[in-house]
Design an enzyme around this catalytic site. Structure first.
Site, PDB file in Angstrom:
ATOM      1  CG  HIS A 186      38.068  36.955  41.903  1.00 56.57           C
ATOM      2  ND1 HIS A 186      39.328  36.419  42.051  1.00 56.57           N
ATOM      3  CD2 HIS A 186      37.219  35.911  41.872  1.00 56.57           C
ATOM      4  CE1 HIS A 186      39.232  35.105  42.101  1.00 56.57           C
ATOM      5  NE2 HIS A 186      37.954  34.758  41.982  1.00 56.57           N
ATOM      6  N   GLY A 187      38.427  40.892  43.616  1.00 56.05           N
ATOM      7  CA  GLY A 187      38.610  42.323  43.824  1.00 56.05           C
ATOM      8  C   GLY A 187      37.698  42.821  44.930  1.00 56.05           C
TER       9      GLY A 187
ATOM     10  CG  ASP B 257      43.052  33.693  44.391  1.00 59.94           C
ATOM     11  OD1 ASP B 257      42.002  33.478  43.761  1.00 59.94           O
ATOM     12  OD2 ASP B 257      43.451  34.835  44.695  1.00 59.94           O
ATOM     13  CG  HIS B 258      43.441  34.735  40.284  1.00 57.19           C
ATOM     14  ND1 HIS B 258      42.523  34.915  39.276  1.00 57.19           N
ATOM     15  CD2 HIS B 258      43.079  35.576  41.278  1.00 57.19           C
ATOM     16  CE1 HIS B 258      41.644  35.836  39.643  1.00 57.19           C
ATOM     17  NE2 HIS B 258      41.949  36.250  40.859  1.00 57.19           N
TER      18      HIS B 258
END
Ligand code: 13P
Length: 298
Positions: free
Chosen positions: A212-213, A81-82
């Site tokens: 996301h979030g 992720d990211h």
């Protein structure tokens, strides 16, 4: 069993649902996500975020995630992720990750395109699905976003639908993370999401989209986002908060009389994460009974 990011998103596309993607910076979090997938019979994505390297290193958590996923009967994608550094992504690919996100959203557009295309070339020989991000949410996991959430978020830039089509064509990504009003971390007010942006990005980009979030959003907004084309929802902060609260409550109840062992805390954290993960997975699959919200904003 381990499955590819592309395949898990194809399952979501066919069923018109979203797959829960949990960040799992501990064994308890990984076990809870997998056990919830097995109990519900639904697929799940386990994620290691590069920003969580200081909580648990990729070298420790990555092989554990892959081993747990491989022996499970549930369909599981193990995803990076990211990731902002391609050298870090290479390490995950060599470990056997079946999905990876390159995040160049903070870079100028041309640099984001060039690096995302490099990531796609790196992923191909490993048969690893690739997620990239266009637009910026202006915050990272674990951040606290102060004040009432307004649209657009401070420092956030909504994904441009026309640019998204070009971005997909120029990079060769499989799924697209887009910015439409969610933020990473704790919400201090109701999130205001732009489903119009989402619908337009989906129409132009023609690929599955990622929210996301994802924790802290209302059940009604999850369903609207899924109807607009979201197929993967990243979920971390609120689950981690609930588990932290359960562990803190145990310490409070013990007072000064009773010893609290570390394994007591990991056990209650696992149990709380499991309850939350089951609820989240079924909500994203449109199966929750709706009697309780997935999580409340506080
Ligand atoms: P939250 O921590 O806000 O749920 O977001 C998780 C996420 O988007 C991970 O990439």
């Amino acid at each position: 069993m381990l499955i590819n990011l592309r395949d898990i998103c194809a399952i979501a596309e066919q069923a018109q649902i979203a797959i829960a993607a949990f960040n799992v910076p501990s064994l308890e979090a990984a076990r809870a996500a997998i056990d919830a997938a097995e109990k519900t019979g639904l697929p799940v994505i386990l994620q290691h975020a590069e920003v969580h390297e200081n909580i648990v290193p990729l070298d420790v958590m990555g092989p554990a995630m892959i081993a747990l996923a491989a022996r499970s009967e549930a369909q599981i994608c193990v995803h990076l992720d990211h990731c902002e550094h391609l050298s870090y992504m290479r390490r995950a690919l060599e470990m056997g990750f079946t999905g990876a996100m390159y995040d160049g959203s903070m870079l100028p557009y041309e640099e984001n395109v060039a690096n995302s295309a490099r990531a796609a070339a790196m992923c191909a020989p490993f048969d690893c699905g690739l997620e990239c991000e266009l637009g910026s949410m202006g915050s990272r996991e674990g951040d606290v976003v102060e004040g009432e959430q307004t649209a657009p978020q401070q420092a956030a830039v909504y994904t441009d639908p026309a640019q998204a089509a070009q971005f997909v064509a120029d990079t060769g990504l499989d799924i697209l993370a887009c910015s439409f009003g969610t933020v990473h971390g704790l919400y201090k007010g109701e999130p205001h999401l732009s489903f119009e942006v989402l619908e337009q990005v989906r129409a132009h980009a023609g690929v599955p989209l990622v929210m996301h979030g994802g924790s802290g959003v209302s059940d009604a907004d999850y369903q609207k986002a899924i109807a607009a084309g979201i197929r993967k929802i990243n979920y971390y902060t609120y689950g981690a908060k609930f588990a932290g609260e359960a562990a803190a409550e145990l310490v409070r109840q013990a007072g000064s009389e009773r010893v609290v062992y570390w394994h007591d805390l990991t056990r209650v954290a696992y149990e709380r994460l499991l309850v939350d993960a089951e609820k989240v997975i079924t909500t994203f699959a449109g199966r929750a009974d709706g009697s309780e919200p997935t999580c409340s904003v506080s």
